[in-house]
Design an enzyme around this catalytic site. Sequence first.
Site, mmCIF file in Angstrom:
data_model
loop_
_atom_site.group_PDB
_atom_site.id
_atom_site.type_symbol
_atom_site.label_atom_id
_atom_site.label_comp_id
_atom_site.label_asym_id
_atom_site.label_seq_id
_atom_site.Cartn_x
_atom_site.Cartn_y
_atom_site.Cartn_z
ATOM 1 N N HIS A 13 -29.614 -23.426 -5.877
ATOM 2 C CA HIS A 13 -29.817 -24.756 -5.252
ATOM 3 C C HIS A 13 -29.741 -24.593 -3.742
ATOM 4 C CE1 HIS A 13 -29.160 -29.337 -5.272
ATOM 5 N NE2 HIS A 13 -29.254 -28.973 -3.994
ATOM 6 N N HIS A 15 -31.560 -25.788 0.252
ATOM 7 C CA HIS A 15 -32.477 -26.541 1.120
ATOM 8 C C HIS A 15 -32.919 -25.638 2.256
ATOM 9 C CE1 HIS A 15 -31.555 -30.393 -0.837
ATOM 10 N NE2 HIS A 15 -30.352 -29.859 -1.001
ATOM 11 N N LEU A 16 -34.219 -25.366 2.310
ATOM 12 C CA LEU A 16 -34.743 -24.482 3.365
ATOM 13 C C LEU A 16 -35.442 -25.250 4.476
ATOM 14 C CD1 LEU A 16 -36.242 -21.354 1.544
ATOM 15 C CD2 LEU A 16 -34.274 -21.432 3.094
ATOM 16 N N ASN A 41 -37.069 -31.711 -1.259
ATOM 17 C CA ASN A 41 -36.918 -32.981 -0.520
ATOM 18 C C ASN A 41 -37.334 -32.851 0.946
ATOM 19 O OD1 ASN A 41 -34.584 -31.414 0.009
ATOM 20 N ND2 ASN A 41 -33.328 -33.221 0.389
ATOM 21 N N LYS A 99 -37.026 -31.680 -9.821
ATOM 22 C CA LYS A 99 -35.783 -32.274 -9.320
ATOM 23 C C LYS A 99 -35.803 -33.780 -9.422
ATOM 24 C CE LYS A 99 -31.831 -32.449 -7.161
ATOM 25 N NZ LYS A 99 -31.311 -31.875 -5.936
ATOM 26 N N HIS A 136 -29.732 -34.656 -9.391
ATOM 27 C CA HIS A 136 -28.722 -35.130 -8.437
ATOM 28 C C HIS A 136 -28.010 -36.277 -9.139
ATOM 29 C CE1 HIS A 136 -27.087 -35.856 -4.296
ATOM 30 N NE2 HIS A 136 -26.706 -36.928 -4.944
ATOM 31 N N HIS A 174 -24.800 -29.368 -8.271
ATOM 32 C CA HIS A 174 -23.620 -29.525 -7.407
ATOM 33 C C HIS A 174 -22.584 -30.491 -7.976
ATOM 34 C CE1 HIS A 174 -26.110 -32.868 -6.131
ATOM 35 N NE2 HIS A 174 -26.849 -32.152 -5.325
ATOM 36 N N ASP A 247 -26.247 -25.353 -2.313
ATOM 37 C CA ASP A 247 -26.616 -26.630 -1.696
ATOM 38 C C ASP A 247 -26.509 -26.546 -0.183
ATOM 39 O OD1 ASP A 247 -27.595 -29.222 -1.585
ATOM 40 O OD2 ASP A 247 -25.648 -30.153 -1.929
ATOM 41 N N HIS A 251 -28.755 -29.559 8.922
ATOM 42 C CA HIS A 251 -29.210 -30.708 9.726
ATOM 43 C C HIS A 251 -28.932 -30.368 11.171
ATOM 44 C CE1 HIS A 251 -29.869 -33.666 6.494
ATOM 45 N NE2 HIS A 251 -28.852 -33.082 5.889
#
Length: 344
Positions: A13, A15-16, A41, A99, A136, A174, A247, A251
């Site tokens: 899991h 986020h790239l 996302n 997802k 999620h 998660h 996860d 940001h």
Amino acid sequence: MQQLILTRPDDWHLHLRDGTMMQSVLPDTARRFARAIVMPNLRPPVTGTEQALAYRARILAALPAGSKFEPLMTLYLTGNTTPQEIQRASQSGAIHAVKLYPAGATTNSDAGVTDIRKAYAALEEMQRCGMPLLVHGEVTDPAVDVFDREAVFIERVMIPLLRDLPQLRVVFEHITTRDAVQFVLSAPAHIAATITAHHLLYNRNAMFAGGLRPHHYCLPVLKREAHREALGRAAISGNPKFFLGSDSAPHEQRLKESACGCAGIYTAHAAIELYAEAFEQLNALDKLEGFASFHGADYYRLPRNTGKITLRKESWQVPVSQPFGEHRLVPLRAGENVGWKIVD
Ligand code: NCD
Ligand code: ZN
């Protein structure tokens, strides 16, 4: 134990992001993991096979020279996802899961699912072809306390979903509560869960230690200590239903340190090292390899990795920030120490 040699792990899991931000964070993951399940996302979300394949190509093009890292792509489920799209995704060989974001539950989830029944045609096709649904698991009902949203999701969404689609393969992503651990343990073998390093290492006090700590804010939010302890027991249990999903969710610093800060904790810079800390605290370093390198591959019906990584028990200081495209991001433990170090 001063040195730990593990079969190269995978991150189930991650986020790239995209563009120059992706280029900044990708090397952190590629250095540690052989493969990662890449979350869809983006803005706009990755809802179709073509978009997912194009995103995959951008990731491959951004890899450091010589890296063999393999991105495992996912689709973002909406009320409009068709069974045909699921078939295309499944036949592509590059898309490994779909997802589910309840609309409004987290970062870039506004295009997500408002009513799961709208997605049933797609879910039935996933059940048929064995494509895992990554969930999620939080309700978005504003009347439900933020700390209870995962537990309430189990009652309101998960149980009815599994009753209607009893063969659907589901990864509860998660997980953060004892309730979710118990639910996964009591569910059939095709229901699994990922656990992050930060939910193993921190409880909700970390968000308020000496003041408000935006870099400890993520979704699902950190929970109380008893829940953290339940996650630790699940992670070290050796049960193949539980596996590593960092996860890691970068940001830019400005958007975290704000009057309305974004949810997401960046851990890719030290992901496997942080898990080693968590397992060491539980005297269970011998259980790390199954959790990090075997259980997820087995669940996804992919071969286990053959390469190795070496971790040394050595303290190092995490930089206070690191580049993130044209911006900066603040990694977990910024300015503080991590107790394990990856050596090549
Ligand atoms: C994730 C993100 O920033 O994309 N944020 C987070 O807090 N985990 C989204 C998610 O996985 O919920
Ligand atoms: Zn996530």
